[in-house]
Design an enzyme around this catalytic site. Structure first.
Site, PDB file in Angstrom:
ATOM      1  N   ASP A 196       0.863  -1.172   0.000  1.00 50.92           N
ATOM      2  CA  ASP A 196       0.000   0.000   0.000  1.00 50.92           C
ATOM      3  C   ASP A 196       0.905   1.229   0.000  1.00 50.92           C
ATOM      4  O   ASP A 196       1.689   1.423   0.939  1.00 50.92           O
ATOM      5  CB  ASP A 196      -0.889  -0.022   1.262  1.00 50.92           C
ATOM      6  CG  ASP A 196      -1.849   1.141   1.287  1.00 50.92           C
ATOM      7  OD1 ASP A 196      -1.718   2.058   0.432  1.00 50.92           O
ATOM      8  OD2 ASP A 196      -2.731   1.151   2.165  1.00 50.92           O
ATOM      9  N   TYR A 254      -8.756  15.530  -9.409  1.00 48.59           N
ATOM     10  CA  TYR A 254      -7.634  14.829 -10.042  1.00 48.59           C
ATOM     11  C   TYR A 254      -6.635  15.846 -10.618  1.00 48.59           C
ATOM     12  O   TYR A 254      -5.427  15.763 -10.375  1.00 48.59           O
ATOM     13  CB  TYR A 254      -8.200  13.918 -11.129  1.00 48.59           C
ATOM     14  CG  TYR A 254      -7.201  13.183 -11.975  1.00 48.59           C
ATOM     15  CD1 TYR A 254      -6.384  12.188 -11.445  1.00 48.59           C
ATOM     16  CD2 TYR A 254      -7.104  13.450 -13.348  1.00 48.59           C
ATOM     17  CE1 TYR A 254      -5.495  11.488 -12.253  1.00 48.59           C
ATOM     18  CE2 TYR A 254      -6.225  12.748 -14.145  1.00 48.59           C
ATOM     19  CZ  TYR A 254      -5.417  11.773 -13.605  1.00 48.59           C
ATOM     20  OH  TYR A 254      -4.547  11.076 -14.408  1.00 48.59           O
ATOM     21  N   LYS A 298      -2.801  16.678  -9.523  1.00 44.56           N
ATOM     22  CA  LYS A 298      -1.677  16.567 -10.461  1.00 44.56           C
ATOM     23  C   LYS A 298      -0.892  17.879 -10.513  1.00 44.56           C
ATOM     24  O   LYS A 298       0.327  17.894 -10.546  1.00 44.56           O
ATOM     25  CB  LYS A 298      -2.174  16.194 -11.866  1.00 44.56           C
ATOM     26  CG  LYS A 298      -2.689  14.765 -11.982  1.00 44.56           C
ATOM     27  CD  LYS A 298      -1.595  13.739 -11.724  1.00 44.56           C
ATOM     28  CE  LYS A 298      -2.053  12.326 -11.924  1.00 44.56           C
ATOM     29  NZ  LYS A 298      -1.078  11.317 -11.497  1.00 44.56           N
TER      30      LYS A 298
HETATM   31  P1  NAD Z   1      -4.778   2.541 -13.011  1.00 45.69           P
HETATM   32  O1  NAD Z   1      -5.903   2.965 -12.156  1.00 45.69           O
HETATM   33  O2  NAD Z   1      -5.046   1.638 -14.163  1.00 45.69           O
HETATM   34  O3  NAD Z   1      -3.661   1.856 -12.117  1.00 45.69           O
HETATM   35  C1  NAD Z   1      -3.291   2.330 -10.860  1.00 45.69           C
HETATM   36  C2  NAD Z   1      -2.824   1.148 -10.037  1.00 45.69           C
HETATM   37  O4  NAD Z   1      -2.481   1.655  -8.753  1.00 45.69           O
HETATM   38  C3  NAD Z   1      -3.891   0.063  -9.840  1.00 45.69           C
HETATM   39  O5  NAD Z   1      -3.401  -1.191 -10.207  1.00 45.69           O
HETATM   40  C4  NAD Z   1      -4.229   0.139  -8.359  1.00 45.69           C
HETATM   41  O6  NAD Z   1      -4.512  -1.119  -7.790  1.00 45.69           O
HETATM   42  C5  NAD Z   1      -2.930   0.714  -7.789  1.00 45.69           C
HETATM   43  N1  NAD Z   1      -3.148   1.384  -6.516  1.00 45.69           N
HETATM   44  C6  NAD Z   1      -4.163   2.203  -6.168  1.00 45.69           C
HETATM   45  N2  NAD Z   1      -4.053   2.571  -4.893  1.00 45.69           N
HETATM   46  C7  NAD Z   1      -2.928   1.981  -4.421  1.00 45.69           C
HETATM   47  C8  NAD Z   1      -2.288   1.979  -3.149  1.00 45.69           C
HETATM   48  N3  NAD Z   1      -2.797   2.658  -2.124  1.00 45.69           N
HETATM   49  N4  NAD Z   1      -1.134   1.281  -3.025  1.00 45.69           N
HETATM   50  C9  NAD Z   1      -0.621   0.566  -4.064  1.00 45.69           C
HETATM   51  N5  NAD Z   1      -1.203   0.528  -5.277  1.00 45.69           N
HETATM   52  C10 NAD Z   1      -2.342   1.217  -5.446  1.00 45.69           C
HETATM   53  O7  NAD Z   1      -4.032   3.867 -13.510  1.00 45.69           O
HETATM   54  P2  NAD Z   1      -3.123   4.064 -14.807  1.00 45.69           P
HETATM   55  O8  NAD Z   1      -4.011   4.448 -15.926  1.00 45.69           O
HETATM   56  O9  NAD Z   1      -2.189   2.947 -14.969  1.00 45.69           O
HETATM   57  O10 NAD Z   1      -2.353   5.389 -14.390  1.00 45.69           O
HETATM   58  C11 NAD Z   1      -1.098   5.374 -13.763  1.00 45.69           C
HETATM   59  C12 NAD Z   1      -0.649   6.803 -13.547  1.00 45.69           C
HETATM   60  O11 NAD Z   1      -0.628   7.503 -14.798  1.00 45.69           O
HETATM   61  C13 NAD Z   1      -1.584   7.609 -12.630  1.00 45.69           C
HETATM   62  O12 NAD Z   1      -0.820   8.528 -11.891  1.00 45.69           O
HETATM   63  C14 NAD Z   1      -2.446   8.378 -13.608  1.00 45.69           C
HETATM   64  O13 NAD Z   1      -2.928   9.552 -13.058  1.00 45.69           O
HETATM   65  C15 NAD Z   1      -1.448   8.660 -14.716  1.00 45.69           C
HETATM   66  N6  NAD Z   1      -2.108   8.933 -15.991  1.00 45.69           N
HETATM   67  C16 NAD Z   1      -2.804   7.946 -16.631  1.00 45.69           C
HETATM   68  C17 NAD Z   1      -3.435   8.238 -17.832  1.00 45.69           C
HETATM   69  C18 NAD Z   1      -4.209   7.194 -18.590  1.00 45.69           C
HETATM   70  O14 NAD Z   1      -4.860   7.524 -19.577  1.00 45.69           O
HETATM   71  N7  NAD Z   1      -4.158   5.926 -18.182  1.00 45.69           N
HETATM   72  C19 NAD Z   1      -3.378   9.540 -18.364  1.00 45.69           C
HETATM   73  C20 NAD Z   1      -2.705  10.527 -17.647  1.00 45.69           C
HETATM   74  C21 NAD Z   1      -2.053  10.205 -16.462  1.00 45.69           C
HETATM   75  C1  AKB Z   2      -8.322  10.310 -17.159  1.00 42.20           C
HETATM   76  O1  AKB Z   2      -9.172  10.365 -18.063  1.00 42.20           O
HETATM   77  O2  AKB Z   2      -8.547  10.547 -15.970  1.00 42.20           O
HETATM   78  C2  AKB Z   2      -6.898   9.962 -17.558  1.00 42.20           C
HETATM   79  C3  AKB Z   2      -6.097  11.205 -17.785  1.00 42.20           C
HETATM   80  C4  AKB Z   2      -6.197  11.920 -19.069  1.00 42.20           C
HETATM   81  O3  AKB Z   2      -5.400  11.628 -16.913  1.00 42.20           O
HETATM   82  N1  AKB Z   2      -6.947   9.118 -18.710  1.00 42.20           N
END
Ligand code: NAD
Ligand code: AKB
Length: 313
Positions: free
Chosen positions: A54, A144, A148
């Site tokens: 965690d 969110y 960020k």
């Molecule tokens: P996701 O939600 O698919 O994965 C996040 C992971 O973190 C999950 O597997 C979850 O179980 C784990 N998690 C949550 N709380 C936790 C905790 N307390 N301890 C340990 N693990 C924990 O998210 P993602 O899409 O893979 O995004 C990863 C990062 O990239 C995030 O910071 C997100 O904001 C950023 N991001 C993602 C996107 C996108 O389109 N996917 C776009 C912009 C930014």
């Molecule tokens: C969301 O939609 O929250 C993400 C992002 C653009 O950060 N895919």
């Protein structure tokens, strides 16, 4: 030279599964430890070490980092935009405290590097909508986006005051087929491919002309690794880099799917996520990333659609 030992936190998420695999190929399976709150993702099983953790438990993180002599951390655990609006307090707590825990540990344990992703969600309704510059009005309106933006400032603060080599990208909406998305506003652009193949139709939660910046996962993984491997001197931005590949609307992605599945139909039923999407840019200017560390995307909408459909089939 000492070996890089990497910890990926949030390794079972949409980005984490693919980033962990890419890092294992580069650095060796045993040198990349995957960590997440949930059960190990099936695509990671048997490919390298896995730890249930965690990110809110700083003592546990510290003991993992010491025990495994970790030199770099990729912090991906977060609550994304749509889920965040349903529970703003929790989103703020998780997104902020996880980063502050890791920034403190990076300073105290003298980690070589820390990666933490930001998002195009830092921008708000007063930011320029088209070709949004790196430095401009920010003013996010989602929890969110606020987390960020605050996180970016904390990264710059720890770099300036403690010399932490923390690097960050403002990812656009990411599209992929290996691991499910985690509750974002851009998730429609993944669901649509699944539904097109399974049902031949899709009801979209955004309006047909909602343009958003997007990127195919292979480009996002390559961007992350290129940023992290770039020489320290070339990283001149210590908040987070704008990153861009393509922009499209639901109507346009549907049209690109119809080139492969002519009978595919789309309908529109906007929900609370429409307001989030309306507050974000429609396209992003990533000139600084191009100039500082030679960023260049490979996929556009048509090549991504062909690859998504081929792999999901
Ligand atoms: P996701 O939600 O698919 O994965 C996040 C992971 O973190 C999950 O597997 C979850 O179980 C784990 N998690 C949550 N709380 C936790 C905790 N307390 N301890 C340990 N693990 C924990 O998210 P993602 O899409 O893979 O995004 C990863 C990062 O990239 C995030 O910071 C997100 O904001 C950023 N991001 C993602 C996107 C996108 O389109 N996917 C776009 C912009 C930014
Ligand atoms: C969301 O939609 O929250 C993400 C992002 C653009 O950060 N895919």
């Amino acid at each position: 030279m000492a070996t890089d030992k990497i910890l990926v936190i949030g390794a079972c998420g949409q980005i984490g599964v693919e980033l962990t695999a890419a890092l294992r190929t580069l650095y060796g399976n045993d040198n990349v430890i995957a960590g997440d709150l949930r059960e190990e993702h099936p695509l990671l099983v048997g490919t390298g070490p896995y730890i249930t953790c965690d990110v809110m438990n700083k003592e546990l993180l510290l003991s993992i980092i010491r025990e495994h002599r970790i030199t770099q951390v990729y912090l991906l655990a977060a609550i994304l935009s749509a889920t965040g609006e349903k529970n703003p307090g929790l989103a703020w707590q998780i997104n902020m405290q996880s980063l502050l825990n890791l920034l403190d540990i990076a300073r105290d344990e003298k980690l070589d590097k820390l990666y933490w992703p930001s998002s195009i969600a830092v921008f708000g309704p007063n930011s320029p909508k088209q070709n949004t510059p790196q430095h401009t009005i920010i003013e996010p309106t989602t929890v969110y986006g606020i987390s960020k933006y605050a996180g970016e400032q904390w990264c710059a603060y720890y770099h300036k005051n403690y010399g932490i080599d923390v690097r960050s990208l403002r990812y656009p909406g990411l599209i992929s087929y290996k691991s499910a998305p985690g509750g974002g506003t851009t998730d429609y652009a993944i669901e649509i491919y699944h539904k097109a193949l399974a049902e031949g139709s899709y009801e979209c939660f955004l309006d047909e002309d909602t343009y958003l910046p997007m990127m195919y996962m292979p480009d996002a993984i390559r961007a992350t690794i290129e940023l992290m491997q770039a020489p320290k001197e070339s990283i001149k931005n210590r908040t987070a880099y704008n990153l861009s590949a393509m922009s499209f609307s639901p109507k346009e992605i549907a049209a690109s799917i119809q080139k492969h599945i002519p009978d595919f139909t789309i309908s529109y039923k906007p929900d609370f996520r429409q307001q989030i999407a309306n507050s974000w840019p429609q396209s992003i200017n990533d000139q600084e990333a191009q100039e500082h560390w030679n960023w260049k995307p490979e996929y556009d909408l048509e090549t991504m659609t062909a690859d998504m459909l081929k792999n999901l089939k």
